[in-house]
Enzyme design. Sequence first.
Site, mmCIF file in Angstrom:
data_model
loop_
_atom_site.group_PDB
_atom_site.id
_atom_site.type_symbol
_atom_site.label_atom_id
_atom_site.label_comp_id
_atom_site.label_asym_id
_atom_site.label_seq_id
_atom_site.Cartn_x
_atom_site.Cartn_y
_atom_site.Cartn_z
ATOM 1 N N HIS A 55 1.178 -1.620 -0.291
ATOM 2 C CA HIS A 55 0.011 -0.131 0.346
ATOM 3 C C HIS A 55 1.336 1.290 0.130
ATOM 4 O O HIS A 55 0.689 1.669 1.009
ATOM 5 C CB HIS A 55 -0.834 -0.098 1.355
ATOM 6 C CG HIS A 55 -2.077 1.207 0.971
ATOM 7 N ND1 HIS A 55 -3.145 1.257 1.217
ATOM 8 C CD2 HIS A 55 -1.619 2.546 0.938
ATOM 9 C CE1 HIS A 55 -3.910 1.672 1.110
ATOM 10 N NE2 HIS A 55 -3.039 2.513 1.396
ATOM 11 N N HIS A 57 1.513 4.867 -2.499
ATOM 12 C CA HIS A 57 0.685 6.014 -3.404
ATOM 13 C C HIS A 57 1.678 6.575 -4.044
ATOM 14 O O HIS A 57 2.771 7.071 -3.629
ATOM 15 C CB HIS A 57 -0.160 6.723 -3.017
ATOM 16 C CG HIS A 57 -1.371 5.932 -2.395
ATOM 17 N ND1 HIS A 57 -2.640 6.584 -2.699
ATOM 18 C CD2 HIS A 57 -1.608 6.077 -1.140
ATOM 19 C CE1 HIS A 57 -3.549 5.597 -2.301
ATOM 20 N NE2 HIS A 57 -2.989 5.779 -0.619
ATOM 21 N N ASP A 59 1.931 8.782 -5.691
ATOM 22 C CA ASP A 59 2.167 10.647 -5.544
ATOM 23 C C ASP A 59 2.533 10.769 -4.582
ATOM 24 O O ASP A 59 2.683 12.283 -4.126
ATOM 25 C CB ASP A 59 1.468 11.593 -6.763
ATOM 26 C CG ASP A 59 -0.216 10.357 -5.760
ATOM 27 O OD1 ASP A 59 -0.264 9.612 -5.215
ATOM 28 O OD2 ASP A 59 -1.699 10.951 -6.724
ATOM 29 N N GLY A 213 -9.045 7.819 -1.626
ATOM 30 C CA GLY A 213 -9.682 9.415 -0.915
ATOM 31 C C GLY A 213 -10.901 9.385 -0.213
ATOM 32 O O GLY A 213 -11.251 8.722 0.215
ATOM 33 N N HIS A 240 -9.679 1.178 -0.107
ATOM 34 C CA HIS A 240 -9.507 1.850 0.895
ATOM 35 C C HIS A 240 -10.596 1.885 1.781
ATOM 36 O O HIS A 240 -11.890 2.488 1.339
ATOM 37 C CB HIS A 240 -9.056 3.328 0.808
ATOM 38 C CG HIS A 240 -8.260 3.704 -0.146
ATOM 39 N ND1 HIS A 240 -7.310 3.373 -0.406
ATOM 40 C CD2 HIS A 240 -6.639 4.098 0.916
ATOM 41 C CE1 HIS A 240 -6.189 3.810 -1.162
ATOM 42 N NE2 HIS A 240 -5.981 3.852 -0.427
ATOM 43 N N GLU A 243 -11.272 4.334 7.037
ATOM 44 C CA GLU A 243 -9.817 5.589 7.446
ATOM 45 C C GLU A 243 -10.863 6.194 8.011
ATOM 46 O O GLU A 243 -10.071 6.195 9.642
ATOM 47 C CB GLU A 243 -9.539 5.188 6.755
ATOM 48 C CG GLU A 243 -8.201 6.140 7.019
ATOM 49 C CD GLU A 243 -7.207 6.793 5.421
ATOM 50 O OE1 GLU A 243 -5.952 7.190 6.128
ATOM 51 O OE2 GLU A 243 -7.842 6.194 4.866
ATOM 52 N N ASP A 321 1.893 3.921 3.405
ATOM 53 C CA ASP A 321 0.783 4.885 2.771
ATOM 54 C C ASP A 321 1.187 5.519 1.266
ATOM 55 O O ASP A 321 1.030 5.690 0.587
ATOM 56 C CB ASP A 321 0.416 5.239 3.618
ATOM 57 C CG ASP A 321 -1.484 6.127 3.173
ATOM 58 O OD1 ASP A 321 -1.624 5.599 2.342
ATOM 59 O OD2 ASP A 321 -1.844 6.368 3.890
#
Length: 794
Positions: A55, A57, A59, A213, A240, A243, A321
């Site tokens: 997991h 990302h 960006d 998101g 996701h 959370e 993350d």
Amino acid sequence: NSPRSPLLPSPPPVSTVHSPSLAVPPPPRRLSFTMASPLVFDEELIRKLPKAELHMHLDGSVRPSTVLELAEEQGVTLPTTDLAKLTSLIRVGDDCTSLVEYLEAFSITNSVTQKAYALTRITYELCEDCVADGISYCEIRFSPVLHTNEQMNLSTVMEAVIEGIVLAELHLPITPRVIVCGMRHLSPEVTAQLAEIAWRYQHRGVVGFDLAGPEDGFTSERHKHAFEIVRKRCLNVTLHAGENAGVDSIQNSLQYCGAQRIGHATRLVESDELLEYVVNRQVPLECCITSNYHTKATPALDAHPLRTFLARGAVVTLCTDNRTVSDVTLSGEYALAARIFSLEPADVLRLIDNGFRSAFVDSGTRERLRLDALRRALQVLEEGGVDVQALRHSASHLPHFVHYTIDLSKTSRYWEGYVHPPITSDVVHNIPKTDLHCRFHGSVSVRALLREVELLSPVERTALGLADKTKEYLEDLQRCADCKDEERYKQLQYQLLQRRDQIERGVDDILRTAVGDNVTYMELMVRPDAHTKGGLTEEEVVDAVLQRKRHIEAEGKIAVNLVIYCDLSNRDALAFQRRAEFFVAMAAKHTDVVGFGVFGADLKVEEYAYYKGSFDYLKQHRANVVMNAGRSAAGSVIEALTAGGAARVSGAFQVHVNPLVMSHLANRGIPVEIADTDFLAEHTAEVRSFVHPLRLYLDNQIRLCVCSFRNTQQLGGGGDRYRTDHLHQLVAHAALDMRDLLRLIGNGFEHSFAPRAQRIALHDTFWRTATRVTAAAGFKHIKTKGWFPPDISQ
């Protein structure tokens, strides 16, 4: 509520004479480590351990220096050109108040990643950073739509990122893959477009589809069409969830989107029932401790539910993350977890293995990744002062698949010249077995039915419409198993299993025969409405079966759970809904009612629409579903898994005609119930000229579970040792060696619908007994002598 089915206190007696030197004592329930000095899990030590990052990302993991350089090359105006100040803007601190605030940092990184070359660069550099962090496998997730602000289309974006992972795999010691993200706050139509682009690149490195998101106000149910697109094309799914929204978000992701993994899931602890389901189904949880604190999914680092997840037996993976935004490394997350949760070496090893076992790669690659990681991790721990010899030789504390694969011993001479003895029927008999699909109707022996006929009075026989020669007919069946009319025999069983005492004697006959054949776990399939002609209600039928099976279980030789099933041959949607509701009620009342079966002819794709409400109802109540599928068309398997929510598939005779479906079953570890019957032969005739179809499935790493089904109708009339005889025949027909045989039998213990604790206890008992039996029979070397590249220890 009724008690759970008892765990077996000890393995069944084995008739083979054992050599004391070959006997394997039961391993300890928890591994004890001895160390010259206390082991400190600092980042330096953990960096040496092999790790998988699932997991992460793209960006959120861009180097700040790269952001500065790309901005200068592209003429992009940044808030500052000072590297230190820019870094502080991209990175969040402990004072971050929410997920929304956390996501603001991405506007800076995404401002310079609207060019193809920039995406290729940051993908490659992220892989470099992972290698420096001791990561040997990673899944990089990103949303292509966030990189189309300067007129790149989705395909161009995908090509750029794929080029980055290709370069990394060519030049770096890492296996990188890609997960495409949909975005909750965007329209479902955009998510569907992202789903389309994701599956089109699944043969070029894309292994999964995600939904990221803000959760609050943007449920995953809105995007279920996108997930239907990818699931029907056999692409993996992670979401996701849990959370910044509650457990309903997790339930929503499982029910409507078919999540195979859950990202974050910090709120899962709010529902003990849902947590138990996730544990029993072994749904991996992608835990990001620091990031969850930054987004305030947890109020403090030590408030993260990681320890609770581990204690309950969940498949927990540690992830970063966003490496840059949260200023973390995976080694740092491991060190943090070890410190605040007082992890022991066994816990760390478990977390490492969980990462590799949960990877979205093909089953063969995943198995080898796990083996290499375990080998290297043991070496690193030993170099750190841990005495790992107990772990090396303790089957109970290694992942089950290791039992059947490669010898992980530090020193082990090759067994050149040793020839194993033949696999005899007695050896097969002495190995504990399962039967995950034994139909109550169809498995009562001819001997027991004959006894039922003898117990009937003439008046009762007449009332049932039994012919005068019924007894003679059954006596003929006892003498010749192949001389029966199956339809007549089927009807006769229905007639003779209508009263409570008849049902109890039928259960007694089935289970005692199974015990005599060394079956230690069974899932008995019962269709209650088929036994109500004598005045019993469906609930009374279930009660009769449960009471008798519990009586036999109390003797400690077999554990039995119940699966209630319905037959959809008549395509009655209303009856199906009633059956589903009845099952849910029984499962809530009895913990040993563990599954729901959907049998009869395979449902066609277009027919699922008629039963959608019922299947959604079963998903809502987190039912374990087994379905007939793939018996006439391979595509029905995918529909059973997606629309039907099946956790096991029965039949799947035609999957060999569609390699994608076959690979999907293997890669997801979906168990397939099967038997070597005439029906199987009929539907696999085109492959039998080369190899037995079971061999074909095994070679493609499909988790086969050999079952008896309606044994007295389908396996030559049954017999006291028909399961042993069936397996022994497969040894010859499918060219099985002992390792193949043990893995085939072990699948039944691993993939039952029993609660996880019961599965583990039963599998451990199976493995200890099988090790003892095979060693006594002369099978000294079941595992392959593994070879590892010389640089594995570097």
